[in-house]
Design a protein around this motif. Structure first.
Motif, mmCIF file in Angstrom:
data_model
loop_
_atom_site.group_PDB
_atom_site.id
_atom_site.type_symbol
_atom_site.label_atom_id
_atom_site.label_comp_id
_atom_site.label_asym_id
_atom_site.label_seq_id
_atom_site.Cartn_x
_atom_site.Cartn_y
_atom_site.Cartn_z
ATOM 1 N N PRO A 23 0.832 -1.200 0.000
ATOM 2 C CA PRO A 23 0.000 0.000 0.000
ATOM 3 C C PRO A 23 0.869 1.254 0.000
ATOM 4 O O PRO A 23 2.062 1.201 0.301
ATOM 5 N N HIS A 24 0.248 2.398 -0.336
ATOM 6 C CA HIS A 24 1.022 3.632 -0.531
ATOM 7 C C HIS A 24 1.876 3.983 0.677
ATOM 8 O O HIS A 24 3.030 4.414 0.537
ATOM 9 N N ALA A 25 1.341 3.811 1.873
ATOM 10 C CA ALA A 25 2.059 4.252 3.080
ATOM 11 C C ALA A 25 3.356 3.482 3.292
ATOM 12 O O ALA A 25 4.331 4.028 3.825
ATOM 13 N N THR A 26 3.375 2.217 2.878
ATOM 14 C CA THR A 26 4.572 1.391 3.088
ATOM 15 C C THR A 26 5.070 0.797 1.771
ATOM 16 O O THR A 26 5.650 -0.284 1.756
ATOM 17 N N GLN A 27 4.843 1.498 0.696
ATOM 18 C CA GLN A 27 5.170 0.975 -0.635
ATOM 19 C C GLN A 27 6.672 0.742 -0.791
ATOM 20 O O GLN A 27 7.490 1.564 -0.381
ATOM 21 N N ASP B 106 1.428 -10.409 1.002
ATOM 22 C CA ASP B 106 1.412 -9.385 2.050
ATOM 23 C C ASP B 106 1.854 -8.022 1.532
ATOM 24 O O ASP B 106 1.756 -7.027 2.264
ATOM 25 N N TYR B 107 2.355 -7.990 0.310
ATOM 26 C CA TYR B 107 2.829 -6.726 -0.272
ATOM 27 C C TYR B 107 1.977 -6.306 -1.474
ATOM 28 O O TYR B 107 2.448 -5.609 -2.369
ATOM 29 N N ALA B 108 0.713 -6.718 -1.486
ATOM 30 C CA ALA B 108 -0.149 -6.388 -2.619
ATOM 31 C C ALA B 108 -0.342 -4.873 -2.718
ATOM 32 O O ALA B 108 -0.619 -4.212 -1.716
ATOM 33 N N PRO B 109 -0.193 -4.296 -3.903
ATOM 34 C CA PRO B 109 -0.400 -2.859 -4.067
ATOM 35 C C PRO B 109 -1.881 -2.510 -4.095
ATOM 36 O O PRO B 109 -2.754 -3.388 -4.078
ATOM 37 N N MET B 110 -2.158 -1.217 -4.126
ATOM 38 C CA MET B 110 -3.543 -0.773 -4.255
ATOM 39 C C MET B 110 -4.114 -1.280 -5.585
ATOM 40 O O MET B 110 -3.389 -1.406 -6.574
ATOM 41 N N PRO B 111 -5.419 -1.595 -5.620
ATOM 42 C CA PRO B 111 -6.019 -2.105 -6.860
ATOM 43 C C PRO B 111 -5.889 -1.117 -8.017
ATOM 44 O O PRO B 111 -5.807 0.098 -7.811
#
Length: 307
Positions: free
Chosen positions: A205-209, A259-264
């Protein structure tokens, strides 16, 4: 005669030359040139810049092409309704879609649509690169990701995750990455979009990309080719769940780094910036949107093989 000349002008732009339009319509070069000149005289402007080797649209010519598509489509619809009844659809629909999605869901829906509407014909262009749908005369395009051309009309069809995945055979031979940084030690299968390589993978996700620049021995501009390489065990790829979901459910591919899936990523239908589409285009768009919106991400299955 004005409408006929406008239709001829559209054909010239579509074919890229006066001679090409003439061959398509069975008109002599002289007739095509005279009718184009008559159209320009009617408006008192130059519509095409012409040289011995090429043609290019003026700003006024581009405006005419965009507007004429709507007008001519409405006239064709009106004639069909008068001659054959309000429920009959006919004519050509030009569609652009990504390679893998076009071969599966889009193609399936086109086949069903044509079975219901035998007077319709469809031209489908499969491409994972940029397509100028206005300049190339497309009625609609299906695309993943954000829209960069604000002049196009957009219809959302949901959002889908991008997945890092590989075949069990590759993982048995080369091991399984546990973090995004591990991808640097693996053979990654990369898509090319025009001059751009999709080799910078943004995971999480953006915060922990986490941003990883990957590399591998295979690059293609065709998503179906990249998917086939992955199925054959040649490497790891980063693809939409819409494309690879069935492979993961069947165990042909395994999802990695869940566990590291990005935003859709959004999937959208794009249309030329005319005020309305012909009824046949709206009907196909409605059918395709209904299909994509009822494909549930929740139906995804966990990998059959664990690593």
């Amino acid at each position: 005669m004005l409408l006929n000349n406008i239709a001829l002008f559209q054909k010239i732009v579509e074919k890229g030359s006066l001679s090409g339009a003439g061959r398509e319509l069975g008109l002599s070069p002289t007739t095509v040139s005279e009718r184009l000149s008559a159209l320009e005289a009617h408006y008192g402007i130059v519509l095409l810049n012409r040289t011995t080797r090429a043609i290019s649209l003026t700003e006024e010519g581009r405006t005419l092409v965009e507007g004429a598509k709507h007008v001519l489509g409405e006239i064709e619809d009106l004639e069909t309704r008068i001659r054959h009844g309000a429920q009959t659809l006919s004519g050509l629909i030009r569609v652009s879609a990504p390679s893998d999605l076009g071969r599966t869901i889009v193609s399936d829906e086109i086949n069903l649509f044509l079975a219901r509407h035998p007077s319709i014909s469809v031209e489908l262009l499969l491409s994972d690169g940029y397509i100028d749908i206005v300049g190339q005369g497309f009625d609609m395009a299906v695309r993943f990701g954000a829209v960069t051309d604000s002049s196009l009309r957009v219809r959302s069809m949901g959002e889908w995750r991008r997945l890092v995945c590989a075949a069990p055979a590759y993982l048995q031979k080369h091991g399984t990455p546990r973090t995004p940084a591990d991808l640097k030690d693996h053979n990654c299968l990369v898509m090319r979009f025009g001059v751009n390589l999709d080799n910078v993978w943004r995971l999480g996700p953006h915060a922990t990309q986490q941003i990883v620049t990957v590399k591998g021995d295979r690059v293609a501009n065709d998503s179906a080719m990249v998917r086939q390489w992955a199925l054959d065990g040649y490497g790891i790829m980063f693809r939409s769940e819409l494309d690879v979901g069935p492979d993961i459910k069947a165990g042909r591919l395994v999802e990695l780094l869940a566990d590291y899936a990005p935003m859709p990523t959004p999937i959208q239908m794009l249309f030329p910036p005319s005020r309305a589409q012909p009824r046949r285009v709206r009907a196909l768009a409605d059918q395709l949107a209904a299909r994509l919106l009822r494909v549930e991400p929740a139906d995804r299955a966990t990998p059959v093989t664990k690593f």
